[in-house]
Each structure stands twice: as structure tokens, then as C-alpha cells.
Design an enzyme around this catalytic site. Sequence first.
Site, PDB file in Angstrom:
ATOM      1  N   VAL A  14       0.747  -1.047   0.182  1.00  0.00           N
ATOM      2  CA  VAL A  14       0.056   0.176   0.130  1.00  0.00           C
ATOM      3  C   VAL A  14       0.929   1.288  -0.092  1.00  0.00           C
ATOM      4  O   VAL A  14       0.634   2.293  -0.620  1.00  0.00           O
ATOM      5  CB  VAL A  14      -0.981   0.189   1.365  1.00  0.00           C
ATOM      6  CG1 VAL A  14      -1.844   1.246   1.291  1.00  0.00           C
ATOM      7  CG2 VAL A  14      -2.075  -1.067   1.070  1.00  0.00           C
ATOM      8  N   ASP A  35      10.356   2.690   7.805  1.00  0.00           N
ATOM      9  CA  ASP A  35       9.934   1.318   8.061  1.00  0.00           C
ATOM     10  C   ASP A  35      10.634   0.839   9.073  1.00  0.00           C
ATOM     11  O   ASP A  35      11.942   0.652   8.889  1.00  0.00           O
ATOM     12  CB  ASP A  35       9.841   0.488   6.551  1.00  0.00           C
ATOM     13  CG  ASP A  35       9.026  -0.737   6.719  1.00  0.00           C
ATOM     14  OD1 ASP A  35       9.400  -1.498   7.488  1.00  0.00           O
ATOM     15  OD2 ASP A  35       8.109  -0.707   5.824  1.00  0.00           O
ATOM     16  N   TYR A  66      12.176   8.926  11.586  1.00  0.00           N
ATOM     17  CA  TYR A  66      11.119   9.713  12.171  1.00  0.00           C
ATOM     18  C   TYR A  66      11.706  10.933  12.411  1.00  0.00           C
ATOM     19  O   TYR A  66      10.980  12.327  12.279  1.00  0.00           O
ATOM     20  CB  TYR A  66      10.394   8.921  13.418  1.00  0.00           C
ATOM     21  CG  TYR A  66       9.475   8.050  13.089  1.00  0.00           C
ATOM     22  CD1 TYR A  66       8.296   8.207  12.552  1.00  0.00           C
ATOM     23  CD2 TYR A  66      10.011   6.479  13.569  1.00  0.00           C
ATOM     24  CE1 TYR A  66       7.502   6.988  12.479  1.00  0.00           C
ATOM     25  CE2 TYR A  66       9.311   5.575  13.359  1.00  0.00           C
ATOM     26  CZ  TYR A  66       8.030   5.766  12.847  1.00  0.00           C
ATOM     27  OH  TYR A  66       7.186   4.775  12.502  1.00  0.00           O
ATOM     28  N   GLN A  83      -5.102  -7.461   6.420  1.00  0.00           N
ATOM     29  CA  GLN A  83      -5.952  -8.265   6.870  1.00  0.00           C
ATOM     30  C   GLN A  83      -5.778  -9.775   6.199  1.00  0.00           C
ATOM     31  O   GLN A  83      -4.786  -9.825   5.112  1.00  0.00           O
ATOM     32  CB  GLN A  83      -7.202  -7.817   5.958  1.00  0.00           C
ATOM     33  CG  GLN A  83      -8.152  -6.879   6.538  1.00  0.00           C
ATOM     34  CD  GLN A  83      -9.528  -6.407   5.581  1.00  0.00           C
ATOM     35  OE1 GLN A  83      -9.097  -5.577   4.845  1.00  0.00           O
ATOM     36  NE2 GLN A  83     -10.519  -7.077   5.748  1.00  0.00           N
ATOM     37  N   SER A 121      -4.116   2.809   7.210  1.00  0.00           N
ATOM     38  CA  SER A 121      -3.928   1.538   8.315  1.00  0.00           C
ATOM     39  C   SER A 121      -5.249   1.095   8.502  1.00  0.00           C
ATOM     40  O   SER A 121      -6.022   1.893   9.123  1.00  0.00           O
ATOM     41  CB  SER A 121      -2.845   1.754   9.201  1.00  0.00           C
ATOM     42  OG  SER A 121      -1.569   2.122   8.965  1.00  0.00           O
ATOM     43  N   SER A 145      -8.273   7.586   5.408  1.00  0.00           N
ATOM     44  CA  SER A 145      -8.686   7.431   4.119  1.00  0.00           C
ATOM     45  C   SER A 145     -10.182   7.175   3.999  1.00  0.00           C
ATOM     46  O   SER A 145     -10.835   7.325   2.809  1.00  0.00           O
ATOM     47  CB  SER A 145      -7.862   6.511   3.410  1.00  0.00           C
ATOM     48  OG  SER A 145      -7.969   5.332   4.321  1.00  0.00           O
ATOM     49  N   ASP A 150     -14.164   2.878  -0.818  1.00  0.00           N
ATOM     50  CA  ASP A 150     -15.449   2.478  -1.301  1.00  0.00           C
ATOM     51  C   ASP A 150     -16.136   3.518  -2.062  1.00  0.00           C
ATOM     52  O   ASP A 150     -16.940   2.794  -2.879  1.00  0.00           O
ATOM     53  CB  ASP A 150     -16.151   2.595   0.219  1.00  0.00           C
ATOM     54  CG  ASP A 150     -15.384   1.816   1.194  1.00  0.00           C
ATOM     55  OD1 ASP A 150     -15.852   0.835   1.442  1.00  0.00           O
ATOM     56  OD2 ASP A 150     -14.556   2.469   1.798  1.00  0.00           O
ATOM     57  N   SER A 151     -16.253   4.560  -1.956  1.00  0.00           N
ATOM     58  CA  SER A 151     -16.788   5.551  -3.069  1.00  0.00           C
ATOM     59  C   SER A 151     -16.491   5.514  -4.230  1.00  0.00           C
ATOM     60  O   SER A 151     -17.027   5.522  -5.254  1.00  0.00           O
ATOM     61  CB  SER A 151     -16.602   6.961  -2.367  1.00  0.00           C
ATOM     62  OG  SER A 151     -17.209   7.034  -1.014  1.00  0.00           O
ATOM     63  N   HIS A 177     -15.268   2.513   7.261  1.00  0.00           N
ATOM     64  CA  HIS A 177     -14.744   1.742   6.132  1.00  0.00           C
ATOM     65  C   HIS A 177     -14.553   0.306   6.559  1.00  0.00           C
ATOM     66  O   HIS A 177     -13.594  -0.019   7.337  1.00  0.00           O
ATOM     67  CB  HIS A 177     -13.272   2.231   5.958  1.00  0.00           C
ATOM     68  CG  HIS A 177     -12.508   1.400   4.988  1.00  0.00           C
ATOM     69  ND1 HIS A 177     -13.035   1.349   3.643  1.00  0.00           N
ATOM     70  CD2 HIS A 177     -11.282   0.903   4.943  1.00  0.00           C
ATOM     71  CE1 HIS A 177     -12.142   0.511   3.002  1.00  0.00           C
ATOM     72  NE2 HIS A 177     -11.168   0.293   3.619  1.00  0.00           N
TER      73      HIS A 177
END
EC number: 1.1.1.27
Length: 312
Positions: A14, A35, A66, A83, A121, A145, A150-151, A177
Site C-alpha cells: 500500500v 519502515d 522519524y 487483513q 492503516s 482514508s 468504497d466511494s 470503512h
Amino acid sequence: MKGPKIAIVGSGAVGTSFLYAAMTRALGSEYMIIDINEKAKVGNVFDLQDASSSCPNFGKVVAGEYSQLKDYDFIFISAGRPQKQGGETRLQLLEGNVEIMKSIAKEIKKSGFNGVTLIASNPVDIMSYTYLKVTGFEPNKVIGSGTLLDSARLRYAIATKYQMSSKDVQAYVIGEHGDSSVSIISSAKIAGLSLKHFSKASDIEKEFGEIDQFIRRRAYEIIERKGATFYGIGEASADVAEQILKDTKEVRVVAPLLTGQYGAKDMMFGTPCVLSRKGIEKILEIELSNTEKVALENSIKVLKDNIKLAKL
């Protein structure tokens, strides 16, 4: 080359899809990857540096930490456990990813960063709220986000159903979401005309029900087939970054901190918003049918319950 400086936290599929999309849009002069996995971070930097060599407008790509974020303009966060295949819901991800987000938020706050953060996330509404609470940043500068993807799926499905361009479709999914999201049929339009102009009145409820099921199944079907979704959210998030960094004042469906809209306060979920260099310029509240109001109330309850579970 002078221009905005963009960082990503999380260099998985992503994060790197977002970064590549941002680079192809020439949104920044410098892109930094952060990361915990040093090997993956550096590998992605090398790969994107190779891509940038073919296009001078891509900007500079670096590996970073950071502590270097103070003079950056925009951060995209996608770090966290993805997921699992087999139908795991976004909310089942909650417990472990909340702790990851708390750790990230503390580091970013410590850096002195003062730009806009976009979070993808999952479960994104809870992760965005966690980040906002831990950092204490201005609410307009913290954006989830939300139901952005979805939209986009809804517009694609409507356009495909009625054989029109998705650019001419105005339709929104609001709320969580996730499984309690609400597809808004009452105000959906194609080229300014309501859907009843493109469908028999007797068929529209059935047709929209089929469309709604399509967008609800879409993510699970992609995950089952290829393990994760990333191109869609990467491109859609780069589009949000563009509206913010270019101060366009265009409307996108993202998750802001709600301050009474839809009767919801101190929580974040998807709704149309005007975007600008400030981040969230204005939150728009859509007029809902009675059925949609009931569905959104259920979505709000789901999110409230999960905010409690996250102990925020």
C-alpha cells in the site's frame, strides 16, 4: 527542484503503491520511506530510485527516520498488520494495530512534524482517531482514508451498470470503512441526473442492492485472490495528497474528526470533505433518507463500540 516533501510510514504494497502514484503525479521534490524493516525499506528506495532515473520529475527518493520529519509537508501512514485471507474483517485487526499506531504517533509527534497526515492503516477510522489522540495535532491536519476507496468502487459499479463514464457519477459511501458502511442512493447522480433517469423505478432498489453488495464484497474477493488490496487505495490516496498539496478545494470522501455532523462527535468516519493545503477545509454533511439515517446510526454505534475496545 523545489517542492513538497512527502514521507511514507510503512513500505509494504500500500505504501509503495501510494508513493509510486505520487511520483507519477510529480507531487513532491523529495520522498522519504520509513519502515521498521530496514531491508525492505532500502530495497524499495533502490527500486523507486531506478524508476525515478527514467523521469526527472519524479523527485529524490531516500530512506529515513522519524527524526527527519520536521520539515516534511505530508505523511502517508499504511504501517500495520494487513487483513488475513479467509474473510477477516477490518475491525478484527484492531487490537494489534492500535498499539502499532500509538508507537508511530509518538515518534512523529516527537519529530516536530507540522504537516498533514493521511492514514490508510486498517481499521482506518480507529487508527486515524488513535493517531489524532496520541499526537494532539490540529484535527484538520489528521485525515483517514475512510470510505474513499468504497466511494470509488461505488462510482465504478454505477458507471459499469449504466454504461457511463465514472467521471460523470456523483455517489458516496459514508460511515465506517468496513461492513457497516452506508452507500447513499438517495442523492446518487449521473451527469447531474438521479439514477431513476437511467433505470426503471421498479428496478432501481433491486439494482442498487446488487451494486451495494458488489462494493461490500470487492475487498474480500481481492484479498482472497491475491492476498491484499493496494493499487486502488494507493492511487486514491495519491489523489487526496494532490488535492491537499495543490490547494485545489476539491471534494473527496475521507475521514475527518466529526464535530456534530450526522449527530456524531469526537470520532472519525467517511464523509465528503473540501480539501486544501490546510488538510480538511470543510466537512460536508449529506442529506440522508430515513433508511440511510438508520444505517448510519448503526455504523456510528459500531465505531463507538470499537473506540471503547481500543481504550482511547
